[in-house]
Design a protein around this motif. Structure first.
Motif, mmCIF file in Angstrom:
data_model
loop_
_atom_site.group_PDB
_atom_site.id
_atom_site.type_symbol
_atom_site.label_atom_id
_atom_site.label_comp_id
_atom_site.label_asym_id
_atom_site.label_seq_id
_atom_site.Cartn_x
_atom_site.Cartn_y
_atom_site.Cartn_z
ATOM 1 N N ASN A 174 0.647 -1.110 0.222
ATOM 2 C CA ASN A 174 0.149 0.015 -0.051
ATOM 3 C C ASN A 174 0.928 1.265 -0.001
ATOM 4 O O ASN A 174 0.601 2.205 -0.510
ATOM 5 C CB ASN A 174 -0.783 0.095 1.281
ATOM 6 N N LEU A 175 1.957 1.349 0.835
ATOM 7 C CA LEU A 175 2.764 2.488 0.984
ATOM 8 C C LEU A 175 3.438 2.726 -0.426
ATOM 9 O O LEU A 175 3.594 3.855 -0.714
ATOM 10 C CB LEU A 175 3.849 2.242 2.093
ATOM 11 N N ALA A 176 3.996 1.856 -1.105
ATOM 12 C CA ALA A 176 4.629 1.835 -2.377
ATOM 13 C C ALA A 176 3.716 2.493 -3.387
ATOM 14 O O ALA A 176 4.389 3.520 -4.103
ATOM 15 C CB ALA A 176 4.858 0.340 -2.956
ATOM 16 N N GLY A 177 2.453 2.006 -3.506
ATOM 17 C CA GLY A 177 1.662 2.810 -4.508
ATOM 18 C C GLY A 177 1.242 4.251 -3.931
ATOM 19 O O GLY A 177 1.247 5.305 -4.715
ATOM 20 N N ALA A 178 0.901 4.562 -2.621
ATOM 21 C CA ALA A 178 1.009 6.017 -2.132
ATOM 22 C C ALA A 178 2.039 6.783 -2.405
ATOM 23 O O ALA A 178 1.988 7.954 -2.733
ATOM 24 C CB ALA A 178 0.664 5.834 -0.596
ATOM 25 N N VAL A 179 3.244 6.369 -2.354
ATOM 26 C CA VAL A 179 4.454 7.054 -2.570
ATOM 27 C C VAL A 179 4.567 7.339 -4.044
ATOM 28 O O VAL A 179 4.649 8.643 -4.315
ATOM 29 C CB VAL A 179 5.756 6.356 -2.032
ATOM 30 N N GLY A 180 4.235 6.374 -4.915
ATOM 31 C CA GLY A 180 4.462 6.465 -6.261
ATOM 32 C C GLY A 180 3.495 7.518 -6.814
ATOM 33 O O GLY A 180 3.901 8.285 -7.387
ATOM 34 N N ALA A 181 2.477 7.565 -6.383
ATOM 35 C CA ALA A 181 1.318 8.572 -6.635
ATOM 36 C C ALA A 181 1.707 9.949 -6.194
ATOM 37 O O ALA A 181 1.410 10.820 -6.879
ATOM 38 C CB ALA A 181 -0.246 8.162 -6.215
ATOM 39 N N ALA A 182 1.935 10.046 -4.872
ATOM 40 C CA ALA A 182 2.192 11.323 -4.528
ATOM 41 C C ALA A 182 3.541 11.931 -5.147
ATOM 42 O O ALA A 182 3.366 13.227 -5.367
ATOM 43 C CB ALA A 182 2.558 11.123 -2.838
ATOM 44 N N ALA A 183 4.524 11.194 -5.438
ATOM 45 C CA ALA A 183 5.580 11.621 -5.927
ATOM 46 C C ALA A 183 5.296 12.185 -7.467
ATOM 47 O O ALA A 183 5.690 13.184 -8.019
ATOM 48 C CB ALA A 183 6.654 10.393 -6.031
ATOM 49 N N ALA A 184 4.356 11.276 -7.962
ATOM 50 C CA ALA A 184 4.244 11.646 -9.416
ATOM 51 C C ALA A 184 3.231 13.060 -9.596
ATOM 52 O O ALA A 184 3.680 13.906 -10.263
ATOM 53 C CB ALA A 184 3.255 10.728 -9.938
ATOM 54 N N ARG A 185 2.407 13.194 -8.448
ATOM 55 C CA ARG A 185 1.788 14.395 -8.486
ATOM 56 C C ARG A 185 2.419 15.782 -7.996
ATOM 57 O O ARG A 185 2.273 16.747 -8.607
ATOM 58 C CB ARG A 185 0.449 14.197 -7.465
ATOM 59 N N ALA A 186 3.493 15.424 -7.254
ATOM 60 C CA ALA A 186 4.583 16.726 -6.821
ATOM 61 C C ALA A 186 5.639 17.002 -7.798
ATOM 62 O O ALA A 186 6.213 17.600 -7.651
ATOM 63 C CB ALA A 186 4.806 16.392 -5.353
ATOM 64 N N GLY A 187 6.000 15.862 -8.648
ATOM 65 C CA GLY A 187 7.042 16.137 -9.458
ATOM 66 C C GLY A 187 8.289 15.666 -8.863
ATOM 67 O O GLY A 187 9.144 15.973 -9.320
ATOM 68 N N PHE A 188 8.317 14.725 -7.994
ATOM 69 C CA PHE A 188 9.469 14.057 -7.164
ATOM 70 C C PHE A 188 9.651 12.822 -8.306
ATOM 71 O O PHE A 188 8.811 12.127 -8.651
ATOM 72 C CB PHE A 188 9.045 13.731 -5.962
ATOM 73 N N ARG A 189 10.862 12.372 -7.905
ATOM 74 C CA ARG A 189 11.436 11.025 -8.621
ATOM 75 C C ARG A 189 10.978 10.039 -7.374
ATOM 76 O O ARG A 189 10.863 10.380 -6.280
ATOM 77 C CB ARG A 189 12.855 11.043 -8.655
ATOM 78 N N SER A 190 10.706 8.888 -7.723
ATOM 79 C CA SER A 190 10.090 7.800 -6.637
ATOM 80 C C SER A 190 11.038 6.811 -6.972
ATOM 81 O O SER A 190 11.073 6.168 -8.216
ATOM 82 C CB SER A 190 8.713 7.548 -6.521
ATOM 83 N N CYS A 191 11.554 5.900 -5.899
ATOM 84 C CA CYS A 191 12.023 4.604 -6.346
ATOM 85 C C CYS A 191 11.635 3.930 -4.790
ATOM 86 O O CYS A 191 12.216 4.275 -3.687
ATOM 87 C CB CYS A 191 13.777 4.849 -6.076
ATOM 88 N N VAL A 192 10.792 2.711 -4.909
ATOM 89 C CA VAL A 192 10.141 2.333 -3.889
ATOM 90 C C VAL A 192 10.591 0.606 -3.628
ATOM 91 O O VAL A 192 10.837 0.036 -4.986
ATOM 92 C CB VAL A 192 8.642 2.536 -3.608
#
Lengths: 91, 443
Positions: free
Chosen positions: B168-186
């Motif tokens: 669940n957290l991986a999805g939440a981080v991926g989505a939040a990063a996408a929205r905020a323009g961050f790179r994500s690596c989970v």
């Protein structure tokens, strides 16, 4: 017996910034004693006042959490990798 | 590396002193009413930086506040006039006053469902509610905690958002990063449910499956953060954990507000690391302290799956430490064998007169189906654990059915279809004729 000990960021002030340091000893207790000799003060950060591992410290000998084996009495084979890691991560 | 080095040096300078970066005007600072980080074990205070463990004792750090006491009516009105998401509680969170202007998923204000049908089935007469957090943007409560961690990452100038996750957290981080323009690596264990893997991968960030358990993933992330590779990374549940955890307080705030600014008698909360349960308690205590609700007793019950129940085992044995276990349960989102906040969960359950209980996988599946057929809520396995534990607590006399109870569903059943698909499917498969319908015994 010689082991390589991985030091977490918050303890690197005791190792001059080194992330990995050598230590001697055939048990975890002996390895920590050896660490203390070369990096004074580090033992009190890892062990509590009664000499036990602090409850928010995880220690691994190679890939095994010492809480699943013998704690401070866990055997450390020659050439082993010991990792000290804060336990508060995750979830 | 440079950034982390500077942070540690600053911490050492003030360790042992009470510091406040927000004393001048709390609402104009990046962390609002937050005053410092404070060690839960020894009380040592540190400035608001991306650190998570106490230099003195390794204890977990949490956010300490200068909360806006003295005007509960004004604060209630301000909250009620706020947006229909967690930012209505910004005056109680470590975020800037203008947080609503930032790119964020704006989670929260999920439904508190009056569960009369489930109450009848379980014999609850005092009122039963389901706090259904599957209604968040990525369908789990994790959006709440990630939203706070994201704002901290932004303030600290971190550029990569990361985590160790049971899904669940991986999805939440991926989505939040996408929205905020961050790179994500989970990072996730390699054996997660397909729904969670796809959900974590679809947002376009890097998703790395680790050959090992969640505890192995967690260990890996803790080591990675000490490596030069981790420079500029915000691991939401490692170096940003003090901020991240605060997001769970909003569950407590919402429940109280949705009940008309009052506290329920019982709360049944799932336990993975235990962070959520401890922060809900923190939120309830803050509500009392601020005068937003009447000070009354409440009981907190923790729920685990039998195949990974180190906190439940410790509670039943009367221990105040939690011995790590190897996990084996379908409730993978709760499968943390070495729960960081386990000792604090034990303290809270005992302090409030609650308990920690567990149910087996069969009971989890039965409870998922029970909640679905009584209330139309399809919970993920963690929701099956809480409903199953609620049933068990009533049956064993540990929870008073005449008291008002809130049970938590923290994620969407569509993410854990594997748990119910072997025993759930079409009642019959027939030809498209009335006769066939009759022949199947369905008329």
């Amino acid at each position: 017996m010689s082991a390589s000990v991985r030091i977490p960021t918050i303890l690197r002030t005791y190792t001059g910034g080194q992330a990995e340091v050598p230590a001697e000893g055939d048990t975890l207790a002996a390895v920590i004693e050896s660490l203390e000799k070369n990096h004074a003060g580090i033992s009190a950060r890892v062990l509590d006042e009664t000499g036990k591992l602090r409850r928010f410290v995880n220690v691994y000998v190679n890939d095994d959490d010492v809480r699943f084996s013998e704690g401070l009495a866990t055997a450390v084979p020659d050439g082993a990798s010991v990792s000290i890691i804060p336990a508060v991560a995750g979830g | 590396m440079r950034r982390k080095g500077l942070a540690i040096m600053a911490v050492q300078t003030v360790a042992g002193k009470s510091t406040s970066t927000s004393a001048e005007n709390p609402q104009e600072t990046p962390f609002g009413p937050a005053a410092a980080l404070s060690c839960r074990e020894c009380g040592t205070r540190y400035p608001l930086t991306p650190v998570f463990a106490c230099l003195e004792c390794f204890g977990p750090l949490e956010v300490a506040y200068d909360l806006p006491v003295g005007d509960p009516e004004g604060l209630r009105a301000r909250i009620e006039a706020g947006p229909a998401n967690i930012w209505r509680y910004a005056p109680l969170l470590p975020v800037p006053a203008d947080v609503t202007q930032k790119q964020n998923l704006n989670p929260g204000w999920t439904k508190l469902v009056k569960a009369d049908n489930l109450a009848r089935e379980l014999g609850v007469t005092g009122g039963l509610y389901v706090k259904d957090d599957s209604g968040n943007p990525t369908h789990s409560f994790k959006d709440r905690v990630v939203a706070i961690a994201l704002e901290a990452a932004r303030t600290f100038g971190l550029t990569t958002l990361s985590c160790s996750s049971t899904g669940n957290l991986a999805g939440a981080v991926g989505a939040a990063a996408a929205r905020a323009g961050f790179r994500s690596c989970v990072f996730i264990p390699h054996d997660l449910e397909e729904g969670k893997v796809v959900m974590a991968a679809v947002y376009g960030g890097e998703l790395v499956a680790i050959e090992g358990s969640y505890d192995d993933v967690n260990r890996f992330c803790s080591e990675l953060i000490g490596d030069p590779i981790g420079e500029g990374w915000g691991f939401v549940n490692v170096n940003l954990r003090p901020y991240y955890g605060e997001g769970s307080k909003t569950l407590a705030y919402e429940i109280a507000e949705q009940l008309g600014w009052r506290l329920p008698d019982n709360l049944v909360i799932p336990i993975a690391s235990g962070s959520q349960l401890t922060k809900i308690d923190k939120g309830l205590q803050e509500l009392i302290k601020l005068g937003l609700v009447e000070d009354k007793p409440y009981k907190i019950f923790g729920a685990q799956a039998e195949g990974c129940s180190p906190v439940s085992a410790a509670f039943k044995a009367g221990h105040d430490v939690v011995r790590p276990v190897k996990r084996d349960t379908i409730a993978k989102s709760l499968a943390i064998g070495n729960p960081a906040d386990g000792p604090y969960v034990l303290d809270i359950a005992r302090r409030t007169g609650g308990a920690v209980e567990d149910v087996n996988d069969e009971q989890v599946v039965d409870a998922i189906k029970l909640l679905a057929r009584t209330e139309g809520i399809f919970a993920e396995t963690a929701g099956g654990v809480t409903v199953g534990v609620l049933k068990k607590l009533i049956e064993t006399g540990q929870l008073d059915p005449a008291a008002e109870t809130v049970v938590f569903n923290t994620g969407d059943g569509l993410k854990t279809l594997d748990a119910v698909s072997p025993t759930t499917g079409p009642t019959a498969t027939i030809r498209p004729t009335v006769a066939a319908f009759r022949e199947a015994g369905l008329a």
